[in-house]
Design a protein around this motif. Structure first.
Motif, PDB file in Angstrom:
ATOM      1  N   ALA A  96       0.814  -1.244  -0.108  1.00 59.62           N
ATOM      2  CA  ALA A  96      -0.167   0.299  -0.019  1.00 59.62           C
ATOM      3  C   ALA A  96       1.025   1.131   0.045  1.00 59.62           C
ATOM      4  CB  ALA A  96      -0.825   0.186   1.238  1.00 59.62           C
ATOM      5  N   PRO A  97       0.662   2.310  -0.878  1.00 58.32           N
ATOM      6  CA  PRO A  97       1.355   3.640  -1.011  1.00 58.32           C
ATOM      7  C   PRO A  97       1.508   4.099   0.663  1.00 58.32           C
ATOM      8  CG  PRO A  97      -0.790   3.832  -2.141  1.00 58.32           C
ATOM      9  CD  PRO A  97      -0.566   2.300  -1.488  1.00 58.32           C
ATOM     10  N   GLN A  98       2.521   4.687   0.837  1.00 56.31           N
ATOM     11  CA  GLN A  98       2.488   5.056   2.311  1.00 56.31           C
ATOM     12  C   GLN A  98       2.304   6.657   2.078  1.00 56.31           C
ATOM     13  OE1 GLN A  98       2.828   3.690   5.435  1.00 56.31           O
ATOM     14  NE2 GLN A  98       2.594   1.611   3.935  1.00 56.31           N
ATOM     15  N   PRO A  99       1.731   7.223   2.908  1.00 51.58           N
ATOM     16  CA  PRO A  99       1.632   8.921   2.837  1.00 51.58           C
ATOM     17  C   PRO A  99       2.924   9.543   2.922  1.00 51.58           C
ATOM     18  CG  PRO A  99       0.666   8.089   4.860  1.00 51.58           C
ATOM     19  CD  PRO A  99       0.921   6.997   4.087  1.00 51.58           C
ATOM     20  N   VAL A 100       3.136  10.566   2.111  1.00 51.52           N
ATOM     21  CA  VAL A 100       4.450  11.356   2.279  1.00 51.52           C
ATOM     22  C   VAL A 100       4.223  12.386   3.187  1.00 51.52           C
ATOM     23  CG1 VAL A 100       5.876  12.632   1.089  1.00 51.52           C
ATOM     24  CG2 VAL A 100       5.014  10.764  -0.195  1.00 51.52           C
ATOM     25  N   GLU A 101       5.018  12.379   4.465  1.00 55.34           N
ATOM     26  CA  GLU A 101       4.948  13.480   5.417  1.00 55.34           C
ATOM     27  C   GLU A 101       5.693  14.710   4.940  1.00 55.34           C
ATOM     28  OE1 GLU A 101       3.249  13.942   8.213  1.00 55.34           O
ATOM     29  OE2 GLU A 101       2.016  11.867   7.660  1.00 55.34           O
ATOM     30  N   VAL A 102       4.874  15.866   4.914  1.00 55.19           N
ATOM     31  CA  VAL A 102       5.438  17.074   4.397  1.00 55.19           C
ATOM     32  C   VAL A 102       5.987  17.748   5.807  1.00 55.19           C
ATOM     33  CG1 VAL A 102       5.054  19.403   3.880  1.00 55.19           C
ATOM     34  CG2 VAL A 102       3.899  17.304   2.552  1.00 55.19           C
ATOM     35  N   LYS A 103       7.339  18.112   5.679  1.00 55.49           N
ATOM     36  CA  LYS A 103       7.834  18.804   6.695  1.00 55.49           C
ATOM     37  C   LYS A 103       7.871  20.294   6.473  1.00 55.49           C
ATOM     38  CE  LYS A 103       8.656  15.278   9.414  1.00 55.49           C
ATOM     39  NZ  LYS A 103       7.610  14.940  10.431  1.00 55.49           N
ATOM     40  N   LEU A 104       7.465  21.320   7.177  1.00 55.34           N
ATOM     41  CA  LEU A 104       7.634  22.539   6.951  1.00 55.34           C
ATOM     42  C   LEU A 104       8.552  23.161   7.973  1.00 55.34           C
ATOM     43  CD1 LEU A 104       3.691  23.363   6.600  1.00 55.34           C
ATOM     44  CD2 LEU A 104       5.410  22.965   5.149  1.00 55.34           C
ATOM     45  N   SER A 105       9.256  24.217   7.625  1.00 51.04           N
ATOM     46  CA  SER A 105      10.203  25.081   8.204  1.00 51.04           C
ATOM     47  C   SER A 105      10.271  26.473   7.969  1.00 51.04           C
ATOM     48  CB  SER A 105      11.530  24.504   8.042  1.00 51.04           C
ATOM     49  OG  SER A 105      12.703  25.276   8.618  1.00 51.04           O
ATOM     50  N   GLY A 106       9.754  27.239   9.044  1.00 50.61           N
ATOM     51  CA  GLY A 106       9.655  28.605   8.786  1.00 50.61           C
ATOM     52  C   GLY A 106       8.280  29.112   9.539  1.00 50.61           C
ATOM     53  N   ARG A 107       8.114  30.361   9.184  1.00 51.85           N
ATOM     54  CA  ARG A 107       7.110  31.202   9.975  1.00 51.85           C
ATOM     55  C   ARG A 107       5.643  31.427   9.139  1.00 51.85           C
ATOM     56  NH1 ARG A 107       8.244  36.389  11.994  1.00 51.85           N
ATOM     57  NH2 ARG A 107       6.630  35.787  13.673  1.00 51.85           N
ATOM     58  N   ILE A 108       4.664  31.172   9.565  1.00 51.88           N
ATOM     59  CA  ILE A 108       3.516  31.238   8.790  1.00 51.88           C
ATOM     60  C   ILE A 108       2.473  32.171   9.398  1.00 51.88           C
ATOM     61  CG2 ILE A 108       1.199  30.156   7.883  1.00 51.88           C
ATOM     62  CD1 ILE A 108       3.040  27.646   7.245  1.00 51.88           C
ATOM     63  N   LEU A 109       1.818  33.301   8.800  1.00 52.98           N
ATOM     64  CA  LEU A 109       0.862  33.693   9.477  1.00 52.98           C
ATOM     65  C   LEU A 109      -0.512  33.350   9.001  1.00 52.98           C
ATOM     66  CD1 LEU A 109      -0.285  36.178  11.337  1.00 52.98           C
ATOM     67  CD2 LEU A 109       0.089  37.680   9.367  1.00 52.98           C
ATOM     68  N   LEU A 110      -1.524  33.151   9.750  1.00 59.95           N
ATOM     69  CA  LEU A 110      -2.777  32.552   9.503  1.00 59.95           C
ATOM     70  C   LEU A 110      -3.790  33.625   9.712  1.00 59.95           C
ATOM     71  CD1 LEU A 110      -4.930  30.425   8.687  1.00 59.95           C
ATOM     72  CD2 LEU A 110      -4.643  29.632  11.218  1.00 59.95           C
ATOM     73  N   ILE A 149     -11.021  21.593   5.182  1.00 62.09           N
ATOM     74  CA  ILE A 149      -9.636  21.682   4.966  1.00 62.09           C
ATOM     75  C   ILE A 149      -9.131  20.159   4.732  1.00 62.09           C
ATOM     76  CG2 ILE A 149      -7.376  22.232   5.742  1.00 62.09           C
ATOM     77  CD1 ILE A 149      -8.919  24.594   7.382  1.00 62.09           C
ATOM     78  N   GLN A 150      -8.373  19.764   3.745  1.00 62.30           N
ATOM     79  CA  GLN A 150      -7.771  18.638   3.409  1.00 62.30           C
ATOM     80  C   GLN A 150      -6.115  18.799   3.779  1.00 62.30           C
ATOM     81  OE1 GLN A 150      -9.443  15.947   2.303  1.00 62.30           O
ATOM     82  NE2 GLN A 150     -11.411  17.184   2.366  1.00 62.30           N
ATOM     83  N   ARG A 151      -5.844  18.084   5.141  1.00 66.14           N
ATOM     84  CA  ARG A 151      -4.457  18.154   5.578  1.00 66.14           C
ATOM     85  C   ARG A 151      -3.511  18.051   4.434  1.00 66.14           C
ATOM     86  NH1 ARG A 151      -0.849  14.737   7.379  1.00 66.14           N
ATOM     87  NH2 ARG A 151       0.666  15.604   9.068  1.00 66.14           N
ATOM     88  N   ALA A 152      -3.425  16.908   3.778  1.00 68.45           N
ATOM     89  CA  ALA A 152      -2.437  16.676   2.891  1.00 68.45           C
ATOM     90  C   ALA A 152      -2.176  17.987   1.801  1.00 68.45           C
ATOM     91  CB  ALA A 152      -2.810  15.312   2.150  1.00 68.45           C
TER      92      ALA A 152
END
Length: 163
Positions: free
Chosen positions: A10-24, A127-130
């Protein structure tokens, strides 16, 4: 199929790694907590503004302190200053901050209106997380506001109908 064997293929989900600052910029407390948790778990530092005016003030404070944001995610429908006005104000001021619109409106013309206002990309609610993480990864730290870059993003990348 043997469930023990099939799980290895089964395909394994790719985990996204974020680095930095986000303003929501988001006025809904539930979405604030949800998006902040998703992005924080992926490694981003997230600050929240309740509307476009608060977002502008946060961006100005960050710039004055020399700690700019790497990405702005903005809800489109907010009180006091909506996401369209926030994006267009930032572009009028010459900001190159990448902007991702977050909205419940998922039609092609809604996406185009976001792009026309100065957003670089668009993700729809729910919102779709991926999709959110991949979109943030694509835009974090990039210079926004360049129509040539925005044109390369297709609707199917963020349109929930195509998932």
């Amino acid at each position: 199929l043997d469930p023990l064997r099939s799980r290895h293929f089964a395909p394994q989900p790719v985990e996204v790694k974020l680095s930095g600052r986000i303003l929501l910029a988001e006025d809904g407390p539930v979405n604030q907590r949800l998006v902040k948790a998703m992005l924080g778990k992926a490694g981003a530092v997230v600050d929240v503004a309740n509307n476009g005016l608060e977002a502008l003030a946060a961006l100005e404070r960050a710039a004055a302190a020399g700690v700019d944001y790497d990405l702005l995610i903005t809800d489109i429908q907010m009180p006091l200053m909506d996401g369209y006005s926030l994006a267009s104000t930032l572009r009028e001021r010459g900001s190159g901050l990448a902007i991702v619109a977050l909205t419940a409106h998922a039609m092609a013309e809604d996406r185009q209106r976001c792009l026309d206002a100065g957003c670089d990309d668009y993700c729809s609610k729910p919102i779709q997380r991926a999709v959110l993480l991949e979109t943030c990864e694509r835009w974090m730290g990039r210079v926004g506001g360049r129509p040539d870059d925005r044109a390369s993003v297709t609707l199917t990348e963020c349109d929930p109908v195509s998932w």
